[in-house]
Design a protein around this motif. Structure first.
Motif, PDB file in Angstrom:
ATOM      1  N   LEU A 197     -12.452 -12.960   4.236  1.00 49.50           N
ATOM      2  CA  LEU A 197     -12.158 -11.993   3.076  1.00 49.50           C
ATOM      3  C   LEU A 197     -12.161 -10.674   3.814  1.00 49.50           C
ATOM      4  CD1 LEU A 197     -11.229 -11.383   0.155  1.00 49.50           C
ATOM      5  CD2 LEU A 197     -13.791 -11.666  -0.260  1.00 49.50           C
ATOM      6  N   ALA A 198     -13.475 -10.439   4.341  1.00 53.14           N
ATOM      7  CA  ALA A 198     -13.592  -9.197   5.088  1.00 53.14           C
ATOM      8  C   ALA A 198     -12.519  -8.940   6.023  1.00 53.14           C
ATOM      9  CB  ALA A 198     -14.968  -9.402   6.087  1.00 53.14           C
ATOM     10  N   ALA A 199     -11.771  -9.748   6.897  1.00 46.09           N
ATOM     11  CA  ALA A 199     -10.793  -9.404   7.714  1.00 46.09           C
ATOM     12  C   ALA A 199      -9.626  -9.220   7.014  1.00 46.09           C
ATOM     13  CB  ALA A 199     -10.380 -10.710   8.788  1.00 46.09           C
ATOM     14  N   VAL A 200      -9.301  -9.728   5.897  1.00 43.76           N
ATOM     15  CA  VAL A 200      -8.090  -9.549   5.207  1.00 43.76           C
ATOM     16  C   VAL A 200      -8.208  -8.171   4.419  1.00 43.76           C
ATOM     17  CG1 VAL A 200      -6.655 -10.146   2.986  1.00 43.76           C
ATOM     18  CG2 VAL A 200      -7.293 -11.820   4.691  1.00 43.76           C
ATOM     19  N   ALA A 201      -9.434  -7.706   3.823  1.00 47.28           N
ATOM     20  CA  ALA A 201      -9.718  -6.558   3.120  1.00 47.28           C
ATOM     21  C   ALA A 201      -9.714  -5.299   4.230  1.00 47.28           C
ATOM     22  CB  ALA A 201     -11.061  -6.546   2.583  1.00 47.28           C
ATOM     23  N   SER A 202     -10.123  -5.536   5.594  1.00 51.60           N
ATOM     24  CA  SER A 202      -9.916  -4.742   6.352  1.00 51.60           C
ATOM     25  C   SER A 202      -8.483  -4.379   6.826  1.00 51.60           C
ATOM     26  CB  SER A 202     -10.720  -5.088   7.720  1.00 51.60           C
ATOM     27  OG  SER A 202     -12.034  -5.259   7.548  1.00 51.60           O
ATOM     28  N   ARG A 203      -7.650  -5.229   6.873  1.00 49.70           N
ATOM     29  CA  ARG A 203      -6.218  -4.862   7.143  1.00 49.70           C
ATOM     30  C   ARG A 203      -5.436  -4.275   5.946  1.00 49.70           C
ATOM     31  NH1 ARG A 203      -0.965  -7.217   8.130  1.00 49.70           N
ATOM     32  NH2 ARG A 203       0.168  -5.515   8.126  1.00 49.70           N
ATOM     33  N   ILE A 204      -5.875  -4.533   4.731  1.00 54.45           N
ATOM     34  CA  ILE A 204      -5.380  -4.018   3.503  1.00 54.45           C
ATOM     35  C   ILE A 204      -6.059  -2.697   3.423  1.00 54.45           C
ATOM     36  CG2 ILE A 204      -5.531  -3.977   0.940  1.00 54.45           C
ATOM     37  CD1 ILE A 204      -5.055  -7.240   1.414  1.00 54.45           C
ATOM     38  N   LYS A 205      -7.194  -2.110   3.561  1.00 53.55           N
ATOM     39  CA  LYS A 205      -7.822  -0.996   3.605  1.00 53.55           C
ATOM     40  C   LYS A 205      -7.224  -0.046   4.505  1.00 53.55           C
ATOM     41  CE  LYS A 205     -11.844   1.849   3.665  1.00 53.55           C
ATOM     42  NZ  LYS A 205     -11.199   3.051   4.051  1.00 53.55           N
ATOM     43  N   ARG A 206      -6.785  -0.381   5.553  1.00 53.05           N
ATOM     44  CA  ARG A 206      -5.715   0.497   6.638  1.00 53.05           C
ATOM     45  C   ARG A 206      -4.668   1.046   5.780  1.00 53.05           C
ATOM     46  NH1 ARG A 206      -8.204  -2.890  10.336  1.00 53.05           N
ATOM     47  NH2 ARG A 206      -6.459  -4.375  10.538  1.00 53.05           N
ATOM     48  N   GLU A 207      -4.192   0.112   5.101  1.00 58.56           N
ATOM     49  CA  GLU A 207      -2.722   0.303   4.571  1.00 58.56           C
ATOM     50  C   GLU A 207      -2.936   1.231   3.276  1.00 58.56           C
ATOM     51  OE1 GLU A 207      -0.280  -0.168   6.372  1.00 58.56           O
ATOM     52  OE2 GLU A 207      -1.234  -1.584   7.959  1.00 58.56           O
ATOM     53  N   VAL A 208      -4.002   0.746   2.494  1.00 57.40           N
ATOM     54  CA  VAL A 208      -4.332   1.676   1.319  1.00 57.40           C
ATOM     55  C   VAL A 208      -4.479   3.005   1.768  1.00 57.40           C
ATOM     56  CG1 VAL A 208      -5.874   1.741  -0.550  1.00 57.40           C
ATOM     57  CG2 VAL A 208      -4.816  -0.244  -0.113  1.00 57.40           C
ATOM     58  N   ASP A 209      -5.380   3.131   2.568  1.00 54.77           N
ATOM     59  CA  ASP A 209      -5.658   4.659   3.114  1.00 54.77           C
ATOM     60  C   ASP A 209      -4.429   5.558   3.390  1.00 54.77           C
ATOM     61  OD1 ASP A 209      -8.385   3.931   2.798  1.00 54.77           O
ATOM     62  OD2 ASP A 209      -8.755   3.866   5.079  1.00 54.77           O
ATOM     63  N   ALA A 210      -3.360   4.687   4.227  1.00 57.65           N
ATOM     64  CA  ALA A 210      -2.163   5.339   4.232  1.00 57.65           C
ATOM     65  C   ALA A 210      -1.405   5.643   2.941  1.00 57.65           C
ATOM     66  CB  ALA A 210      -1.211   4.345   5.586  1.00 57.65           C
ATOM     67  N   LEU A 211      -1.467   4.726   2.332  1.00 58.88           N
ATOM     68  CA  LEU A 211      -0.653   5.056   0.810  1.00 58.88           C
ATOM     69  C   LEU A 211      -1.302   5.976   0.135  1.00 58.88           C
ATOM     70  CD1 LEU A 211      -0.051   1.173  -0.087  1.00 58.88           C
ATOM     71  CD2 LEU A 211       1.732   2.971   0.528  1.00 58.88           C
ATOM     72  N   ARG A 212      -2.646   6.052   0.075  1.00 59.45           N
ATOM     73  CA  ARG A 212      -3.399   7.405  -0.716  1.00 59.45           C
ATOM     74  C   ARG A 212      -2.969   8.598   0.123  1.00 59.45           C
ATOM     75  NH1 ARG A 212      -8.943   4.100  -1.145  1.00 59.45           N
ATOM     76  NH2 ARG A 212      -8.417   2.746  -3.030  1.00 59.45           N
ATOM     77  N   GLN A 213      -2.554   8.622   1.121  1.00 54.29           N
ATOM     78  CA  GLN A 213      -1.992   9.975   1.711  1.00 54.29           C
ATOM     79  C   GLN A 213      -0.946  10.394   1.006  1.00 54.29           C
ATOM     80  OE1 GLN A 213      -3.840  12.114   3.968  1.00 54.29           O
ATOM     81  NE2 GLN A 213      -5.282  10.480   3.262  1.00 54.29           N
ATOM     82  N   GLU A 214      -0.089   9.206   0.499  1.00 51.20           N
ATOM     83  CA  GLU A 214       1.458   9.582  -0.013  1.00 51.20           C
ATOM     84  C   GLU A 214       1.058   9.692  -1.632  1.00 51.20           C
ATOM     85  OE1 GLU A 214       4.018   6.262   1.277  1.00 51.20           O
ATOM     86  OE2 GLU A 214       3.006   6.586   3.312  1.00 51.20           O
TER      87      GLU A 214
END
Length: 146
Positions: free
Chosen positions: A99-116
């Protein structure tokens, strides 16, 4: 939080997600899943919808597929004791590390999406986590409570 999350940080990330403004449609979810490579397209899903009895029907369908020898994911809400219960394969909850590994991957993408100015909600992130984990584990089917 940067880099890889531990389990506590993963839960804080998931539970701390808040969408901004009014939520209509699937735009946030589609954007997040696209950034993750559309993991939901890597396996067939059985979607269970309705007002009452979704959890029971999910359990029955999941059990039937597992008894038929299929590697089967199950995504439900809410959880009773631990968040991991929401994401299971063949009845086994996702591990803390996975779960931590999956959340880490998703967080990177969410951080990028928040910039948009795209801010996925807690539910969207949790659903994406289930889809990504199921794809990584190459399930034959996923049973998804919607």
């Amino acid at each position: 939080m940067t880099g890889e999350l531990d389990y506590a940080q993963a839960l804080a990330f998931i539970h701390g997600a808040t969408g901004i403004g009014k939520k209509n449609g699937l735009e946030n979810m589609r954007a997040l899943l696209a950034r993750l490579g559309n993991p939901q397209q890597q396996f067939p899903s059985v979607h269970i919808a309705g007002t009452n009895g979704k959890g029971s029907v999910c359990a029955f369908v999941h059990a039937g597929l597992v008894c038929a020898g299929k590697n089967t994911g199950l995504y439900t809400s809410p959880f009773l004791q631990r968040y991991n219960e929401r994401i299971r394969i063949n009845g086994v909850p996702v591990s803390d590390a996975a779960l931590a590994a999956v959340a880490s991957r998703i967080k990177r993408e969410v951080d990028a999406l928040r910039q948009e100015n795209i801010s996925p909600t807690e539910f969207e992130i949790g659903t994406a986590a289930a889809f990504l984990y199921f794809a990584q584990q190459q399930v034959d089917y996923a049973v998804v409570e919607v």
